[in-house]
Design a protein around this motif. Structure first.
Motif, PDB file in Angstrom:
ATOM      1  N   UNK A 182       0.843  -1.195   0.000  1.00 41.41           N
ATOM      2  CA  UNK A 182       0.000   0.000   0.000  1.00 41.41           C
ATOM      3  C   UNK A 182       0.878   1.244   0.000  1.00 41.41           C
ATOM      4  N   UNK A 183       1.324   1.622  -1.171  1.00 40.48           N
ATOM      5  CA  UNK A 183       2.154   2.810  -1.287  1.00 40.48           C
ATOM      6  C   UNK A 183       2.068   3.337  -2.703  1.00 40.48           C
ATOM      7  N   UNK A 184       2.053   4.634  -2.832  1.00 39.92           N
ATOM      8  CA  UNK A 184       2.044   5.285  -4.133  1.00 39.92           C
ATOM      9  C   UNK A 184       3.032   6.438  -4.095  1.00 39.92           C
ATOM     10  N   UNK A 185       3.712   6.694  -5.202  1.00 45.84           N
ATOM     11  CA  UNK A 185       4.641   7.824  -5.225  1.00 45.84           C
ATOM     12  C   UNK A 185       3.882   9.132  -5.345  1.00 45.84           C
ATOM     13  N   UNK A 186       4.604  10.211  -5.268  1.00 47.37           N
ATOM     14  CA  UNK A 186       4.018  11.520  -5.501  1.00 47.37           C
ATOM     15  C   UNK A 186       3.933  11.719  -7.004  1.00 47.37           C
ATOM     16  N   UNK A 187       2.751  11.514  -7.560  1.00 48.77           N
ATOM     17  CA  UNK A 187       2.567  11.596  -9.007  1.00 48.77           C
ATOM     18  C   UNK A 187       2.848  12.990  -9.560  1.00 48.77           C
ATOM     19  N   UNK A 188       2.908  13.992  -8.688  1.00 53.00           N
ATOM     20  CA  UNK A 188       3.083  15.370  -9.170  1.00 53.00           C
ATOM     21  C   UNK A 188       4.444  15.595  -9.810  1.00 53.00           C
ATOM     22  N   UNK A 189       5.366  14.674  -9.603  1.00 56.47           N
ATOM     23  CA  UNK A 189       6.693  14.824 -10.217  1.00 56.47           C
ATOM     24  C   UNK A 189       6.709  14.409 -11.685  1.00 56.47           C
ATOM     25  N   UNK A 190       5.687  13.710 -12.134  1.00 54.25           N
ATOM     26  CA  UNK A 190       5.637  13.214 -13.512  1.00 54.25           C
ATOM     27  C   UNK A 190       5.092  14.288 -14.450  1.00 54.25           C
ATOM     28  N   UNK A 191       5.727  14.421 -15.619  1.00 50.94           N
ATOM     29  CA  UNK A 191       5.288  15.372 -16.648  1.00 50.94           C
ATOM     30  C   UNK A 191       4.921  14.573 -17.900  1.00 50.94           C
ATOM     31  N   UNK A 192       3.658  14.632 -18.273  1.00 56.64           N
ATOM     32  CA  UNK A 192       3.140  13.768 -19.329  1.00 56.64           C
ATOM     33  C   UNK A 192       2.535  14.605 -20.452  1.00 56.64           C
ATOM     34  N   UNK A 193       2.867  14.235 -21.680  1.00 59.83           N
ATOM     35  CA  UNK A 193       2.335  14.881 -22.879  1.00 59.83           C
ATOM     36  C   UNK A 193       1.318  13.954 -23.525  1.00 59.83           C
ATOM     37  N   UNK A 194       0.090  14.441 -23.695  1.00 62.27           N
ATOM     38  CA  UNK A 194      -0.957  13.681 -24.371  1.00 62.27           C
ATOM     39  C   UNK A 194      -1.168  14.281 -25.753  1.00 62.27           C
ATOM     40  N   UNK A 195      -1.040  13.451 -26.769  1.00 64.72           N
ATOM     41  CA  UNK A 195      -1.252  13.886 -28.153  1.00 64.72           C
ATOM     42  C   UNK A 195      -2.363  13.019 -28.735  1.00 64.72           C
ATOM     43  N   UNK A 196      -3.368  13.649 -29.309  1.00 61.34           N
ATOM     44  CA  UNK A 196      -4.433  12.839 -29.886  1.00 61.34           C
ATOM     45  C   UNK A 196      -5.622  13.642 -30.344  1.00 61.34           C
ATOM     46  N   UNK A 197      -6.705  12.932 -30.636  1.00 64.77           N
ATOM     47  CA  UNK A 197      -7.923  13.548 -31.144  1.00 64.77           C
ATOM     48  C   UNK A 197      -8.683  14.221 -30.010  1.00 64.77           C
ATOM     49  N   UNK A 198      -8.839  15.536 -30.133  1.00 69.85           N
ATOM     50  CA  UNK A 198      -9.492  16.333 -29.100  1.00 69.85           C
ATOM     51  C   UNK A 198     -10.934  16.596 -29.519  1.00 69.85           C
ATOM     52  N   UNK A 199     -11.849  16.381 -28.596  1.00 67.90           N
ATOM     53  CA  UNK A 199     -13.270  16.577 -28.886  1.00 67.90           C
ATOM     54  C   UNK A 199     -13.947  17.325 -27.746  1.00 67.90           C
ATOM     55  N   UNK A 200     -15.009  18.028 -28.104  1.00 68.66           N
ATOM     56  CA  UNK A 200     -15.856  18.662 -27.107  1.00 68.66           C
ATOM     57  C   UNK A 200     -17.167  17.886 -27.044  1.00 68.66           C
ATOM     58  N   UNK A 201     -17.473  17.365 -25.872  1.00 67.09           N
ATOM     59  CA  UNK A 201     -18.755  16.706 -25.641  1.00 67.09           C
ATOM     60  C   UNK A 201     -19.702  17.729 -25.027  1.00 67.09           C
ATOM     61  N   UNK A 202     -20.759  18.052 -25.772  1.00 67.45           N
ATOM     62  CA  UNK A 202     -21.694  19.096 -25.336  1.00 67.45           C
ATOM     63  C   UNK A 202     -23.056  18.468 -25.057  1.00 67.45           C
ATOM     64  N   UNK A 203     -23.637  18.826 -23.930  1.00 69.04           N
ATOM     65  CA  UNK A 203     -24.930  18.272 -23.521  1.00 69.04           C
ATOM     66  C   UNK A 203     -25.924  19.411 -23.319  1.00 69.04           C
TER      67      UNK A 203
END
Length: 487
Positions: free
Chosen positions: A18-39
């Motif tokens: 039961x342990x997790x690191x401090x995820x705030x140190x990770x820097x992640x780039x997401x590249x992909x299809x961006x969409x707006x879901x409108x309701x």
């Protein structure tokens, strides 16, 4: 073929510490299809005189980030730094997405094009029923994919790259992005689309679902055939790992040189599977960027998926929720601990929102007064820590002939009480230093002390905690018991 597997879903146990690191140190780039879901939500009370369709009086509008935007939201929810890159128009929909994502601490680096519209999916909803969906979508593949110069610059600034492919044309040339990222020493996680996975070769890991895998590799007649095909696909694509998500069957991880690892689905009531795949990709990427190996990252991703399917609508899992679930399946150990072990246990306990209570004493001969006092202390919070004077400390405080019982025996007896979670020794005359390290929410002491007279109390109160004085049971004490025994 050997198979590494966890327990069945009905007896699911978190195999991780039961342990997790401090995820705030990770820097992640997401590249992909961006969409707006409108309701658009509204009431329906009549049929249009123009056509046999309901008339909706729109009363509420709601915007959400879809596609790669939802992956970015999931990564942000876990606490990591995330940048989202993809193609949008120069329009109101892109502005709405930027505002929405910025509110979740996501950096937007859009490839905006004046001749293109942001992909938008508008849903008209009345009385909790979707009446129609209207798609505003122009195929990016008719133009060109995301700007590779922009992508290359962003890759250098991040630890890991996620390619979120929804087949809309943003990732027309994923191989160029993968090569650039790998050349820069970055990990690449791909959520694939389509019937040709060769365009994703040399990535770190790809995460198809079972249906997507079957389209590429062919439907398997049995489990053994599926496992063989998984190994073959990983090898042919030159991947570090292949992770197949299998709905109610859980996940299957294939790594070079290792037997397949099968992770059953966590037993949990399922309300909505919407967006669960995005959560798996996000959790896997966040863990890998934080130093987890593929197997551990898969286990965490499985936990995260279990959290979001128990929620209605597109949802995310937080680091806190992950810790809570891990603690449910693997409760923290109890009993006699070292100071180092106690500090780690306290970190996990605090992370899960538990209230910590701490007290201290010699507890030379455990009597009814002690038991009643410790029971009262335990009732004040979720965990009770008892700090016990070492033998030399007792001797200095109580004189020669004390303690009657050595410290290891005193601690074992205390640990046997249902009210006590952790017992730890300290060697000093007071526990002030130890209490300053532990910083419980409540520091409890028995007797007629004042809070400012309690060792360690100042540190606890400075940290926002409380010092509480409890009454001892009258007429019962270790000293009186010893005097009576001696006649």
């Amino acid at each position: 073929m050997g198979i590494i597997t966890a327990t069945t879903s009905n007896d699911w146990v978190c195999p991780l510490k039961v342990t997790l690191p401090d995820f705030s140190n990770a820097k992640i780039l997401v590249i992909g299809d961006i969409m707006l879901d409108r309701y658009w939500h509204g009431g329906t009370s009549r049929i249009s005189p123009e056509a046999p369709v309901p008339v909706v009086n729109v009363l509420e509008a709601e915007d959400r980030a879809g596609g790669a935007g939802n992956v970015a939201l999931n990564i942000s929810a876990l606490g990591s730094k995330v940048t989202l890159c993809g193609i949008t128009g120069q329009d109101e929909a892109a502005d709405s997405l930027t505002k929405l994502l910025n509110n979740h601490k996501i950096q937007c680096s859009f490839d905006q094009r004046s001749h293109q519209n942001t992909i938008t999916k508008l849903r008209i909803i009345s009385r909790h029923q979707q009446l129609i969906r209207l798609d505003f979508e122009k195929d990016f593949s008719l133009q060109s994919g995301v700007n590779l110069d922009l992508v290359s610059e962003l890759i250098e600034q991040h630890d890991l790259v996620v390619l979120s492919d929804y087949g809309k044309g943003t990732l027309q040339d994923p191989q160029s992005i993968i090569q650039a990222a790998r050349k820069a020493g970055k990990l690449v996680v791909v959520d694939p689309k389509g019937s040709d996975f060769s365009k994703y070769q040399n990535a770190t890991v790809i995460t198809p679902n079972q249906s997507e895998f079957d389209i590429v590799a062919g439907k398997s007649a049995n489990e053994e055939e599926f496992l063989n095909k998984g190994q073959q696909q990983r090898k042919s694509l030159n991947l570090d790992a292949l992770l197949v998500t299998r709905s109610e069957k859980g996940m299957a991880l294939f790594e070079q040189g290792l037997e397949p690892f099968l992770q059953p689905t966590q037993a949990r009531e399922v309300f909505d599977v919407t967006g669960a795949g995005d959560t798996v990709v996000a959790a896997l990427a966040t863990c890998l960027a934080s130093g987890f190996d593929h197997k551990s990252a898969t286990q965490i991703a499985n936990l995260a998926a279990g959290i979001v399917v128990a929620k209605l609508g597109t949802a995310t899992a937080t680091r806190q929720e992950l810790l809570n679930v891990m603690l449910q399946h693997q409760p923290l150990s109890q009993g006699v601990v070292t100071e180092a072990e106690l500090i780690e246990l306290i970190q996990h306990s605090k992370a899960s929102g538990e209230t910590l209570v701490m007290t201290n004493g010699c507890f030379d001969i455990l009597h009814a007064g002690h038991v009643a006092y410790l029971k009262q202390a335990a009732a004040l919070g979720d965990r009770l820590i008892v700090a016990v004077n070492g033998d030399d400390s007792v001797r200095r405080l109580k004189g020669e002939g004390r303690p009657v019982n050595p410290v290891d025996q005193r601690m074992e007896v205390l640990a046997g009480l249902a009210s006590v979670d952790w017992v730890v020794e300290f060697s000093e005359d007071t526990p002030a230093r130890l209490i300053g390290e532990c910083l419980p929410d409540l520091l409890v002491k028995g007797g007629d002390y004042k809070p400012d007279q309690i060792a360690g109390g100042d540190a606890v109160m400075k940290n926002g905690g409380q010092v509480i004085i409890l009454d001892f049971v009258d007429g019962v004490s270790t000293t009186k018991i010893i005097e009576k025994a001696r006649g």
